[in-house]
Scaffold this active site. Structure first.
Site, short mmCIF file in Angstrom:
data_model
loop_
_atom_site.label_atom_id
_atom_site.label_comp_id
_atom_site.label_asym_id
_atom_site.label_seq_id
_atom_site.Cartn_x
_atom_site.Cartn_y
_atom_site.Cartn_z
N ASP A 100 9.57 2.74 0.91
CA ASP A 100 8.45 3.42 1.55
C ASP A 100 8.48 3.09 3.05
O ASP A 100 8.09 2.00 3.47
CB ASP A 100 7.14 2.92 0.91
N LYS A 104 3.41 9.62 8.61
CA LYS A 104 2.79 9.18 9.86
C LYS A 104 3.50 9.71 11.12
O LYS A 104 3.32 10.86 11.50
CB LYS A 104 2.70 7.66 9.88
N PHE A 138 0.85 -1.18 0.00
CA PHE A 138 0.00 0.00 0.00
C PHE A 138 0.89 1.24 0.00
O PHE A 138 1.75 1.38 0.87
CB PHE A 138 -0.93 0.04 1.21
N1 PLP Z 1 2.67 4.12 2.42
C1 PLP Z 1 2.44 3.28 3.44
C2 PLP Z 1 3.39 2.17 3.69
C3 PLP Z 1 1.34 3.47 4.28
O1 PLP Z 1 1.12 2.62 5.29
C4 PLP Z 1 0.47 4.54 4.01
C5 PLP Z 1 -0.72 4.76 4.84
O2 PLP Z 1 -1.13 3.93 5.59
C6 PLP Z 1 0.76 5.39 2.94
C7 PLP Z 1 1.87 5.15 2.16
C8 PLP Z 1 -0.14 6.55 2.61
O3 PLP Z 1 0.02 7.55 3.58
P1 PLP Z 1 -1.11 8.66 3.78
O4 PLP Z 1 -2.33 7.97 4.28
O5 PLP Z 1 -0.50 9.63 4.76
O6 PLP Z 1 -1.33 9.29 2.45
#
Ligand code: PLP
Length: 411
Positions: free
Chosen positions: A218, A249, A133
């Site tokens: 990521d 986060k 994700f």
């Molecule tokens: N990347 C990862 C690994 C995530 O867990 C998340 C959100 O849970 C995101 C990207 C997206 O972040 P945001 O919700 O701040 O756009």
């Protein structure tokens, strides 16, 4: 009308909400409008790294709010708050990352990373992993391999490919002359806290280098001490050298804030105008992120998280052994923990049972229940949460709970 009724009347229904109105938070606890207390083991999906309303975060916000809240002419002026954050973060970054740009959400950071990888390499393909994700913009959804994302907003970017996580032969055959970048989480978060082999990421990096593709790591969910080190890649053996990395986060501790990090080689190929945004690098977010990092580094919170992760993981494994008909497996590292349950319906039922005990967890797809307490959770709070979870499990076993709670939309 009360708050719940007003939201139900006027909100765009992008998610089914739990019928709870949370009015206040303090540390690892929150309170609803009826005065009921909950132990928060969701930390707002891994965001409130220092717990709710930490005094240092309040102080940083108050001080910066009294100085400057938004840069004049947005990103076109320099900012002491942004400079302070860069100076704090730079010595902590894994090699060869040296350059940074601050944005407002994880999706925005990944979107910019993908966009820049396409520009730098002159290629269009992104290789990503199944169950991954990376966000909800069209670009990041196109690079997300979660089954839920797969249903949404097709057609996606046509050159993107997905391979099973932790599968090097599949990665090997997916990266080709069209691949701009591989984007990968060091531990899959939304995918259910899935840990790869310790050598996986560095092997992926070698494949990228050999084929002229970039590696985007990521760390939006795993970074900022969540997995027991400042960044999860710090624990990879052999060391991983990402071309780009994204943070979000926990970096803002509750303030919407994220970062795109780049190697000098990548940053050297970026021109003014390639990316930007009205709120990017705003002083409030920079001040909060600096305060969060100051505290985490000064108090060596990463090693505390590693220790508490062992305590939490052991207790979850013990409950797993007691309730094998409900819990299939316990997985995790640091304060990024998950219970693999039998199915999604059991996740919803157990989440509801936990709420009734005053415990908030993160119901996740694929039969997973995630636990991401704040990085400052105490052993006593873990014990208390496990008592509540044990009572909830007993209620589910005794079939005392009926499903009246909603499906989650977690990430
Ligand atoms: N990347 C990862 C690994 C995530 O867990 C998340 C959100 O849970 C995101 C990207 C997206 O972040 P945001 O919700 O701040 O756009």
């Amino acid at each position: 009308m009360n708050s719940i009724e007003i939201e139900q009347r006027y909100g765009i229904p992008f998610c089914k909400r739990q019928a709870l109105c949370i009015v206040r938070g303090d540390g690892n606890r929150v309170w609803d409008s009826e005065g009921r207390e909950y132990l928060d083991f969701s930390s707002g999906w891994g965001v409130t790294s220092l717990g709710h309303c930490h005094p240092l975060i309040q102080q940083a916000l108050k001080e910066q709010a009294g100085l400057l809240m938004q840069n004049p002419n947005s990103g076109f002026t320099y900012s002491p708050a942004r400079a302070a954050l860069m100076q704090r973060l730079a010595p902590q970054l894994p090699s060869p990352l040296t350059h940074m740009y601050f944005v407002n959400s994880g999706a925005e950071a990944n979107d910019a990373a993908i966009k820049m990888a396409r520009k730098i390499t002159g290629r269009t393909g992104i290789v990503s992993t199944l169950r991954s994700f990376h966000g909800r913009t069209l670009n990041t959804l196109s690079a997300s391999g979660s089954s839920a994302a797969a249903q949404l907003h097709k057609p996606w970017f046509p050159a993107n490919r997905f391979v099973p996580y932790d599968d090097l032969p599949a990665m090997d055959s997916a990266i080709d002359a069209q691949t701009a970048a591989v984007i990968v989480e060091p531990i899959q978060g939304e995918g259910g806290i899935r840990l790869p082999d310790p050598g996986y990421l560095s092997a992926v990096q070698r494949l990228c280098r050999a084929r002229g593709a970039l590696l985007i790591v990521d760390e939006i969910q795993t970074g900022i001490c969540r997995s027991g080190s400042l960044f999860a890649v710090d624990q990879c053996q052999p060391a991983v050298e990402p071309d780009m990395m994204t943070l979000g986060k926990g970096l803002g501790g509750g303030f919407p804030f994220a970062a795109l990090l780049m190697s000098g080689a990548c940053a050297g190929q970026v021109q003014p105008g390639d990316h930007g945004g009205t709120y990017c690098g705003n002083p409030l977010g920079c001040a909060v992120a600096t305060a969060v990092l100051d505290y985490l580094l000064a108090e060596n919170v990463a090693s505390r998280v590693a220790a508490m992760g062992v305590v939490l993981g052991n207790q979850l494994a013990r409950l797993g052994a007691e309730y094998p008909e409900i819990i299939v497996e316990q997985r995790g590292r640091g304060l990024l923990q998950a219970l693999q349950l039998t199915d999604d319906e059991t996740v919803q039922t157990l989440s509801e049972a936990c709420l009734r005990q005053g415990l908030m967890l993160i119901p996740t797809r694929n039969g997973v229940l995630r636990l991401l307490p704040s990085l400052l959770v105490s052993e006593a709070e873990i014990d208390e949460a496990m008592d509540k979870l044990a009572r909830a499990l007993a209620a589910v076993r005794a079939r005392e709970i009926t499903l009246d709670c909603c499906a989650s939309d977690s990430a």
